[in-house]
Design an enzyme around this catalytic site. Structure first.
Site, PDB file in Angstrom:
ATOM      1  N   ASP A 173       0.807  -1.221   0.000  1.00 23.89           N
ATOM      2  CA  ASP A 173       0.000   0.000   0.000  1.00 23.89           C
ATOM      3  C   ASP A 173       0.841   1.272   0.000  1.00 23.89           C
ATOM      4  OD1 ASP A 173      -2.362  -1.403  -0.208  1.00 23.89           O
ATOM      5  OD2 ASP A 173      -2.719  -1.468   1.935  1.00 23.89           O
ATOM      6  N   TYR A 202      -9.975  -0.584   2.568  1.00 19.49           N
ATOM      7  CA  TYR A 202      -9.366  -0.848   3.869  1.00 19.49           C
ATOM      8  C   TYR A 202      -8.811   0.403   4.521  1.00 19.49           C
ATOM      9  CZ  TYR A 202      -7.870  -4.464   7.054  1.00 19.49           C
ATOM     10  OH  TYR A 202      -7.758  -5.287   8.139  1.00 19.49           O
TER      11      TYR A 202
END
Lengths: 694, 694
Positions: B331, B415
């Site tokens: 990420d 998320y």
């Protein structure tokens, strides 16, 4: 049975105040009544030293149907009230345990216990033993040789003797001596652990006299030195008034609950308490041995746990040299988490809207002793509970997590444990231990370094030690038929199905027989307490609660050692046993100078069925405390948490209905420039400008 | 170098606003200036797609002496400001990285990168790719076959493509499709992850078109089904207005700081921030890749850390079947913790007196993009800090622990990660990650169970996955000459010295060469960052900070897999390397469709000296997320903490001077009967009385 003449006929007297629930802790009048019934057994009127007079909890075969009927609003069966009593005939080694039926006013059993069964210490005894050690002429003569300044106050800390098999069948205390700061003998709160002495008297509990004086080794070897004048180092005090200065830049932080607390406490009779909060409900008990105990823990009307408590702890020390080789305290079994509980005075120990629970315990004379404010109940904010932002709309949905804390703090001579059950809105329960207080110290010669401890102050060695705890979980996950299962994660073999080697699977195994079990991070092995007869409505998986417990180094002492034999729980992360009444303490019922063989390891070795059965799960956790100078003169809390979390027990996140976090509710403030004294640094690169010192 | 004609002559223009400190993050004008200097290289005026324009931090050889001079109040050396720029020539695969000297207004280097080096996603690109996928005629035709209700809104979540070596040299996105609740298509915040579709278009980043449509398997096997009418399950929304009901019994809990916060934030120029609190001081930076970064962390004027940041994370998934086998998000490297940072709106995310830090990042067009409130700073109460009660006098000495929290929250499509550095008064620093948000879902046929995921809603499979993080610690414990050592606890052999088998010792070992290392709970192996040249004044031990990091299952994917090769940090608890400039990211500088070989594993394999040297310590931690239904539709936070704690660094408990906790300061309240609706239960034992329902 005792050699004393005993009479076990019922006492013909009416029960005046029936206790309204079988799980209410013993009341003051019940304590006195039980003591009276015990005394009545002995026409010779000996003197008694009561070690515990506490609730004998009903057999599960009686209580489980009672609780079921209660939750269903059905007719309640009758259960007799019983007290468990352990006592010595004073000044003897005659330890007895008795069951007293308070409803029928009779002693149902009264047994003198065999060898290697010793009662715990009690406050009165500890104070007496301190005095005996210090008033002994031999001890005084040794102290005189130390050349201490006049007015020096010597302190005696009686330690539970421990076991080494050397002439230790009788019950004894090993006293460790310290002194208050000799330069300031009037300071009653001087940290005497900064001044350890090498003289260690042994007091016999029957003869009540010093039977031996041990001398502690202070060098690298086994040998100790004869008592001789000692240097007096600087003091090392922990009390605020003895610090050079206190920080002045910490501003108040208040937790304000303008509408009060969100929990409800219902008083049940004199001693019972039911707590309800955010779909949780449970009863709180309190007893001499375990301190707080939770019963009948439910979430949203569904059963989770029949009983939760810290069952035992053991603290073995690393120094192999006598008399230190025996240091291995069982603070619950040797003394009692109830007995040692602090009065949690308002405002010192918690923030916010606090409710205190008080309790009653027994004294050595069989009287009732009020224990005020021994459990506190409060809520705390636990940060963000869940959050999601839709990046397309920018809409953030967020809740904060609120926790209910049910806390008790115990002082075990030098050391403190802060123990709390914490409930949250995601249906998780956490048991937290904070270890703090003063590490156990011993004298060490200048310049000596040893690999089993750290010098934390001139002349002061803090020996490395372990803290090993056992949390007893008596589960009732959607009922009493439960199993212990574990998930493991394994890579898939490389194959046509998994050609890139990225796949992995989770496998579930069921523990078949009572046993000790370990975690394994290489497979992410995770234990769950599961009800195979209750299935998730969405995915049909068996409902479960999983166990999150941090790893720890198991008992380091050799398996042949008494340390290892006695701490029956200290060798596995998890034990699972089939439920039997009266198996509450992982290290056995009597830990003082115990020999092992009477705790959870022995019970597990029965290899009983634990599949779809009434089981008990014992969760071990702990600290290997390699001491550091930062742990002295009082150590910053070391925190351990064990959590139980739902797995496919609900049909979605159970905290989904927590109201959103927003400013109207939270009333946070933005820190303004005024508070922060914002400034701009001098420009750098101009070599003539002074640099700002940050 | 690029085939484009480039000119690297300096731009003859005065520097208008010198930035006051070399660690100030890049300013808006610097971003624009750097972009302009890059554009000037290309007389042909191509279109640019900037991936990052960020501060190129000074070489340590320059900055370390600067900081030393600054702390000593000495004359400050001059350090040129530099920007790091990565960019594509738009609509090509020509990824460049350049260093721009902003002080001298010239481009110092500009390099076109070789194969398997791909830039991260950016917001503009992600939005464009979403649109391309949904507007593709082939995709529309497939969606039409699903027989969805009219007005159904299909959503495309572009995923970084990943690597499998199959025709994947070019840069692509794998889009996963979902739909908003078809029964309520106007709800823009519908949880589309409850409605996953099996159609997965692949978008090429150069051609900007769908080059392939993958179909997801929805059964137990590899095969996928042709698009056909699908059942529409119930919605599963997380927004509060879509819950049947919200809890009404949670009362407000406010954190009030009547005198304001105890911390001080000093603004340094446009973008720099120095924070001082309770003897701590440090600078806060913020960049596209790592989000918040801390520099020059000191306690009470003593140096601890040169730089602290989360360096990388990887989230590999368990399903081996295409297209899921490539799911392994980095990420930070694939998108950027700075880019994805939330605006932490007052009152929603924190309690108490909060200060927000804003930042500036670059856009794809080379402009400056303000990022407001991306870091929040606040204090929190952390429970009891230390406590001791003198049982002889009853005197309790107690402090509460206050923490300073420096927090940032990122949203990565479905998320969320809540990431915070937390400082306390015992000189400990903790890095906390809370994982929350919505788990990644995929379609699954009714009745199918697979061992790599859990059905969390009808038709919805949540695949198991790992989260593996790497915290980069560039230490400067009392200076830059540091070593990584580890303590182990070993039993003493049974001998005349240890006849009872209870003794144990702590041994210290020094890691000699750069390497990957693991924890071992069986020996309580504990890593410490140590300065052998700085000794404790009391016990002469080398000063150190120890690492407390929870264990985790390492990368499960096969060592030969791309998952394993790419996540270079995921196979060891600890990496230690010799410091080199420009080695900041454990998975390598370019993680998007990376091949491995350019991260911390490669650096460690140089086997350089790490004894008494300038070292970097990489701490890995993570979660094996075996999904459960309670994690849907949004998961309760899963919390992981990594702590750095002093070991023989101070001469006593550094929190000893924290003022005592007392009611005057805390203003707690006792919950009264009125708030708690105390009542007495009906007496039990009287069979005719109704039982109280708790």
């Amino acid at each position: 049975m005792s050699a004393e003449q005993v009479s076990m006929a019922p006492l013909a007297e009416a029960v005046k105040q029936p206790v309204p629930h079988p799980l209410c802790p013993i009341t003051a009048s019940e304590i006195r009544n039980a003591a009276r019934l015990i005394r009545r057994l002995y026409p010779s009127k000996p003197e008694f030293q009561f070690k515990a007079i506490t609730l004998e909890e009903p057999l599960k075969a009686q209580l489980a149907p009672y609780l079921q009927a209660e939750h269903q609003g059905a007719r309640l069966p009758n259960i007799d009230r019983r007290a468990f009593v352990s006592y010595y005939l004073r000044n003897t080694d005659k330890l007895h345990e008795a069951i007293v039926n308070l409803s029928q006013q009779k002693v149902e059993s009264n047994v003198r216990l065999g060898p290697h069964m010793h009662g715990p210490g009690d406050w009165e005894e500890i104070v007496l033993v301190e005095k005996i050690a210090l008033e002994d002429e031999g001890v005084k003569a040794e102290i005189a040789k130390l050349g201490l300044p006049e007015d020096t106050v010597v302190i005696s800390d009686p330690w539970i003797y421990g076991s080494d098999g050397n002439n230790d069948d009788r019950r004894m205390y090993q006293c460790f001596l310290y002194m208050r700061d000799p330069r300031n003998p009037g300071n009653l709160d001087s940290n005497h652990y900064a001044f350890p002495l090498a003289i260690s008297p042994v007091v016999d509990c029957v003869e009540l006299k010093v039977i031996r004086i041990d001398f502690c080794p202070t060098g690298e070897g086994l040998e100790s030195k004869p008592s001789q004048p000692i240097p007096i180092p600087e003091a090392n005090e922990y009390t605020p008034e003895h610090q050079k200065s206190l920080r002045t830049d910490l501003k108040p932080l208040n937790v304000i609950q303008p509408e009060g607390a969100s929990f409800k406490v219902t008083q049940v009779g004199e001693t019972g308490q039911v707590i309800e909060w955010q779909k949780w409900s449970f009863r709180v008990g309190f007893n001499q041995r375990e301190g707080m105990v939770l019963y009948d823990v439910q979430y949203d009307g569904r059963s989770l746990f029949y009983r939760l408590s810290l069952s035992d702890m053991n603290i073995p020390y690393a120094d192999p040299r006598p008399p230190f080789h025996k240091k291995a305290a069982f603070d619950l079994g040797d003394a009692g988490a109830g007995t040692m509980a602090n009065n949690l005075k308002l405002g010192c120990d918690c923030l916010g809207a606090i409710h205190y629970l008080s309790a009653v315990l027994s004294t050595d004379s069989g009287d009732a002793m009020p224990m005020e404010n021994v459990v506190c109940v409060h809520e705390q904010d636990a940060g963000i509970g869940w959050k999601h932002t839709n990046y397309r709309t920018g809409r953030a949905a967020i809740t904060r997590s609120r926790e209910l804390v049910v806390q008790s703090i115990i002082t075990v001579a030098n050391y403190e444990y802060i123990m709390a059950f914490m409930f949250n809105q995601a249906a998780e329960v956490t048991y937290e231990v904070r270890a703090t207080g003063i590490i156990s110290t011993q004298p060490v010669d200048e310049g000596v370094e040893v690999p089993w401890g750290t010098v934390v102050h001139p002349g002061v060695l803090a020996t490395h030690h372990q803290h090993i705890f056992s949390l007893r979980v008596d589960p009732a996950i959607d009922g009493h038929s439960n199993s212990l299962v574990y998930d493991e994660v394994h890579p898939m073999p490389i194959s046509d199905f998994n050609p890139y080697g990225t796949g992995y699977t989770v496998s579930e195994s069921t523990v078949q027989k009572s046993s000790g079990l370990d975690t394994d991070y290489s497979t992410n092995r995770t234990y769950k307490i599961q009800n195979n007869y209750s299935r998730n409505p969405v995915n049909n998986k068996a409902v479960a609660y999983k166990i999150h417990a941090p790893p720890f180094q198991k008992m380091v002492a050799h398996p042949s050692s008494f340390h290892h034999k006695r701490a029956e729980f200290a060798d596995h992360n998890i034990y699972v046993t089939k439920y039997h009444d009266d198996e509450l303490y992982a290290g056995g019922k009597y830990t003082n100078q115990s020999r092992g063989g009477a705790g959870v390891r022995a019970w597990a070795n029965r290899k009983e069925n634990v599949v779809d059965d009434d089981i008990v799960v014992w969760i071990q956790f702990g600290l290997q405390h390699v001491t550091r100078i930062e742990d002295f003169p009082v150590m910053p809390c070391e925190i351990i948490k064990v959590s139980l979390k739902p797995v496919n027990f609900f049909d979605k996140n159970p905290a989904l209905d927590v109201p959103p976090s927003n400013q109207e509710f939270n009333r946070s403030t933005e820190v303004t420039e005024r508070h922060m004294q914002s400034s701009v640094e001098a420009q750098v690169g101009d070599c003539c400008a002074p640099s700002s010192k940050l």
